[in-house]
Design an enzyme around this catalytic site. Sequence first.
Site, PDB file in Angstrom:
ATOM      1  N   HIS A 120      -8.722 -19.679  62.548  1.00 33.68           N
ATOM      2  CA  HIS A 120      -9.435 -18.560  61.931  1.00 33.68           C
ATOM      3  C   HIS A 120      -9.800 -17.547  63.021  1.00 33.68           C
ATOM      4  O   HIS A 120     -10.080 -17.930  64.163  1.00 33.68           O
ATOM      5  CB  HIS A 120     -10.693 -19.086  61.227  1.00 33.68           C
ATOM      6  CG  HIS A 120     -11.352 -18.055  60.377  1.00 33.68           C
ATOM      7  ND1 HIS A 120     -12.164 -17.079  60.894  1.00 33.68           N
ATOM      8  CD2 HIS A 120     -11.274 -17.818  59.044  1.00 33.68           C
ATOM      9  CE1 HIS A 120     -12.579 -16.287  59.912  1.00 33.68           C
ATOM     10  NE2 HIS A 120     -12.040 -16.719  58.774  1.00 33.68           N
TER      11      HIS A 120
ATOM     12  N   GLU B   7     -12.419 -16.063  63.633  1.00 40.61           N
ATOM     13  CA  GLU B   7     -13.716 -16.330  64.277  1.00 40.61           C
ATOM     14  C   GLU B   7     -13.557 -17.380  65.372  1.00 40.61           C
ATOM     15  O   GLU B   7     -14.213 -17.312  66.408  1.00 40.61           O
ATOM     16  CB  GLU B   7     -14.743 -16.744  63.211  1.00 40.61           C
ATOM     17  CG  GLU B   7     -15.145 -15.548  62.352  1.00 40.61           C
ATOM     18  CD  GLU B   7     -15.536 -15.877  60.923  1.00 40.61           C
ATOM     19  OE1 GLU B   7     -15.803 -17.050  60.602  1.00 40.61           O
ATOM     20  OE2 GLU B   7     -15.565 -14.930  60.102  1.00 40.61           O
TER      21      GLU B   7
HETATM   22  P1  13P Z   1     -14.940 -12.719  53.502  1.00 40.77           P
HETATM   23  O1  13P Z   1     -14.281 -13.072  52.197  1.00 40.77           O
HETATM   24  O2  13P Z   1     -16.412 -12.995  53.523  1.00 40.77           O
HETATM   25  O3  13P Z   1     -14.567 -11.360  53.974  1.00 40.77           O
HETATM   26  O4  13P Z   1     -14.335 -13.752  54.600  1.00 40.77           O
HETATM   27  C1  13P Z   1     -12.967 -13.868  54.712  1.00 40.77           C
HETATM   28  C2  13P Z   1     -12.673 -15.014  55.593  1.00 40.77           C
HETATM   29  O5  13P Z   1     -12.853 -14.946  56.788  1.00 40.77           O
HETATM   30  C3  13P Z   1     -12.181 -16.246  54.964  1.00 40.77           C
HETATM   31  O6  13P Z   1     -11.705 -17.132  55.916  1.00 40.77           O
END
Ligand code: 13P
Length: 250
Positions: A95, A97
């Site tokens: 991901h 992040e």
């Molecule tokens: P949002 O739907 O909150 O924009 O997040 C997307 C996401 O990172 C899913 O992995």
Amino acid sequence: MRPKLVVGNWKLNTRRDEAQALAQALAAGWSGSAQVRLVVCPPAVHIPVVAAALEGSRVALGAQNLAEQPEGAFTGEIAGEMLADYGCGFVIVGHSERRALFGETNAVVASKMLRALDSGLTPIVCIGETLAEREAGQVEAVIGAQLDALVAAATAGLAGIVLAYEPIWAIGTGQTASPAQAQAVHAFIRGRLSAANPAWADVPVLYGGSVKADNAASLFAEQDIDGALVGGASLAADDFLAIGQQALQA
Ligand code: 13P
């Protein structure tokens, strides 16, 4: 037609009781379909509680991350086999992040993808560009390099994986990629994979980034969008079920 997958990434949200209640509401509200699979990825510590709540339902379970190693002296890590032991069938890998905040490189992501496959889990591998990269016209270069790292690592092929295209500028911002913007990148991804190996033409490619009940249908209508990876809207059962319903109607 490729079946659709709607995956909820709960990220670092929900206390134990909330996780249990959310899973129970999804289990009760989703009757299932061969055409659409619903998957939830809670925080790892809640996996046993969520697994129990989902038992007997048509909602599948996944994790948000796994260790690069199968076992050993890696304090704080969780191995793919352990996730499988607790009922996970899927795991999110790479991901944005984790790439941005926890230093996961393309090579680490590729190695985790292989670990997931070795553990019997379906990796949902995330790729996507930053706003600066998009504005500099580098979308295909960035996505291409992310894909190449996966292709180079996957000696046994990519047939068992799921990809998620998540433009970083669309995550948690409310600024969804337009269906046409998303479709253009999805078509690029499919083309690149099919060129590498025609057998990979059907690798599912999900879209992620501010997917909500009111924009999901237009995204799902695009030819190369095979479902969604949903963050914020997966934390409310009604919203997430409504996205699942949009996938059923697509
Ligand atoms: P949002 O739907 O909150 O924009 O997040 C997307 C996401 O990172 C899913 O992995």
